[in-house]
Design an enzyme around this catalytic site. Structure first.
Site, PDB file in Angstrom:
ATOM      1  N   LYS A 171      16.919  16.565  23.262  1.00  0.00           N
ATOM      2  CA  LYS A 171      16.278  15.702  23.837  1.00  0.00           C
ATOM      3  C   LYS A 171      16.718  14.268  23.526  1.00  0.00           C
ATOM      4  O   LYS A 171      17.658  13.995  22.751  1.00  0.00           O
ATOM      5  CB  LYS A 171      14.863  15.803  23.439  1.00  0.00           C
TER       6      LYS A 171
HETATM    7  C1  LIG Z   1       9.217  20.327  29.904  1.00  0.00           C
HETATM    8  C2  LIG Z   1       9.197  20.549  28.484  1.00  0.00           C
HETATM    9  N1  LIG Z   1       7.921  20.776  27.709  1.00  0.00           N
HETATM   10  C3  LIG Z   1       7.714  20.997  26.768  1.00  0.00           C
HETATM   11  C4  LIG Z   1       8.818  21.294  25.725  1.00  0.00           C
HETATM   12  C5  LIG Z   1       8.551  21.922  24.481  1.00  0.00           C
HETATM   13  O1  LIG Z   1       9.288  21.132  23.347  1.00  0.00           O
HETATM   14  P1  LIG Z   1       9.560  21.479  21.832  1.00  0.00           P
HETATM   15  O2  LIG Z   1      10.907  22.448  22.278  1.00  0.00           O
HETATM   16  O3  LIG Z   1       9.855  20.458  21.210  1.00  0.00           O
HETATM   17  O4  LIG Z   1       8.458  22.474  21.577  1.00  0.00           O
HETATM   18  C6  LIG Z   1      10.023  21.259  26.191  1.00  0.00           C
HETATM   19  C7  LIG Z   1      11.264  21.869  25.724  1.00  0.00           C
HETATM   20  O5  LIG Z   1      12.359  21.777  26.113  1.00  0.00           O
HETATM   21  C8  LIG Z   1      10.339  20.881  27.666  1.00  0.00           C
HETATM   22  O6  LIG Z   1      11.401  21.028  28.386  1.00  0.00           O
END
Ligand SMILES: Cc1ncc(COP(=O)(O)O)c(C=O)c1O
Length: 419
Positions: free
Chosen positions: A204
């Protein structure tokens, strides 16, 4: 490889290293992490000194509120956890439906299912985000929320979505996991909804390896989020932020450590610099490729707010996509005809409709599975749009020379492929 392309840059340039916040990790992160370690206080709620609780998660939350322009922020263990917490906090449960784009990350679907509700998949439009017109098509008496994903640094059309959803009494949830720092009509994303979430996972914009954030202006949602993330507790720290008015309930354990908070804090402070860098590299590439016939760009509702870390070349002719990608890749330009996102209807958990126990699946009452609304043929626009692009990431380590080389390479490959 070079001979695949007749008109091309003179020399093959090495691939630039992709990545955003992870490549910006430096002294600022080190100092904040060392501060946590030297105080020997890696847990957010208490440490060695009862009179001064550990500060990192608390500062991170305060700075996120100030940065985004919202009232309450809660640091949590991941973006996925943040989504589940957000859904629990708005009271989503069995019998409820949430409209969510078919083109989205795994947990955009699974977090809804895990609180017992049913994701109702919608089409995206040429922004590659939630199509606002889908609310009217898909709303039912059971719809409780719409969940909007700001895909890869580009804001969805939040004014239309917010108005339409609120007019119908629906909650708006913004998933800003990929797009911290993106703005829409001069306002940060994450402020256009009842509750929004962020991710600090490795890929990210801002990262601490794993981490997330829930933000809201609503005190009830804040208290319920706190309780859901911390075993149902509402500790004195939060009581001082918002006095408790909710009944306790059974929660999970999704807390963020002080060490992760320290890294995330240093990274959040760098978001604007990363955005400025990506936008300047992106502008340089775009200046080179303006007006190429047969090649469009992803539509961006508010280009002033675009984070700028990905360029989507959209092809009028589907036959151009694969050769364009192959030739660009052969020139050492980082690009993909697919990103990490796949349509939900192609994932195993949708194809089976199963959860860890069949009785808790929100799909258990369907006679046939996958039923209408969960099959590829139900999403002609999403299917079409997501096969029409080549995506080019832009990273923190990309230089102006990289930008010029990428632009020249696109022009050269275009002359070869799109004749
Ligand atoms: C659009 C979206 N929502 C939620 C998430 C979930 O995040 P995490 O990987 O920190 O659990 C991601 C992860 O890539 C994402 O791209």
């Amino acid at each position: 490889m070079l001979s695949q392309c007749r008109v091309m840059p003179d020399t093959l340039r090495p691939r630039p290293v992709p990545g955003l916040g992870c490549n910006a990790i430096g002294q600022e992160e080190e100092e904040l992490v060392l501060d946590v370690l030297r105080r020997k206080e890696p847990f957010r709620y208490y440490g060695l000194n009862p009179d001064s609780p550990p500060p990192m998660a608390a500062i991170l939350e305060k700075e996120m509120c100030a940065y985004i322009g919202t009232d309450y922020a809660l640091a949590v263990s991941s973006g996925t956890a943040a989504l589940e917490i957000a859904y629990a906090a708005i009271g989503l449960g069995p019998g409820d439906e949430v409209i969510v784009p078919a083109w989205s990350w795994v947990s955009c679907f699974t977090a809804i299912v895990r609180v017992g509700a049913r994701p109702v998949l919608c089409e995206i439009d040429d922004t590659l985000n939630f199509d606002p017109a889908e609310i009217a098509r898909l709303v039912t008496p059971r719809t409780k929320a719409v969940s909007v994903i700001h895909y890869q640094g580009v804001a969805a059309e939040m004014d239309l979505i917010q108005k339409e959803a609120h007019r119908r009494g629906l909650f708006v949830v913004e998933d800003c996991a990929q797009s911290i720092g993106t703005t829409y009509r001069g306002r940060q994303i994450g402020t256009w909804s009842d509750v929004a979430i962020y991710s600090f996972q490795y890929n990210k914009v801002a990262t601490c390896g794993e981490g997330g954030m829930v933000v809201t202006r609503d005190q009830r949602i804040y208290e319920r989020a706190v309780r859901y993330h911390d075993l149902g507790n509402y500790r004195p720290f939060h009581e001082a932020v918002v006095p408790s008015r909710e009944k306790p309930f059974a929660g999970g354990q999704f807390r963020l450590s002080e060490i992760s908070s320290a890294v995330a804090l240093a990274q959040v402070r760098k978001v604007d610099a990363i955005k400025a860098h990506c936008r300047s590299v992106q502008a340089r590439v775009l200046a080179k490729i303006e007006g190429l016939a047969g090649l469009n760009l992803r539509r961006i509702p508010d280009s002033d707010g675009d984070f700028g870390f990905e360029i989507y070349l959209m092809f009028g002719n589907l036959d151009h996509v694969a050769p364009f990608h192959a030739k660009l890749d052969a020139l050492n330009v980082n690009c993909g005809a697919r990103t990490g996102t796949y349509p939900q209807y192609n994932r195993d958990y949708v194809k089976t409709g199963l959860l860890h126990h069949p009785a808790v699946s929100p799909f258990k009452d369907f006679k046939e599975w996958p039923d209408e609304g969960y099959r590829a043929e139900d999403f002609p626009r999403t299917e079409d749009l997501t096969k029409r692009y080549v995506a080019l990431p832009i990273g923190w380590l990309y230089t102006a020379e990289d930008a010029d080389y990428i632009g020249d390479s696109i022009v050269a490959v275009h002359a070869e492929v799109c004749r």
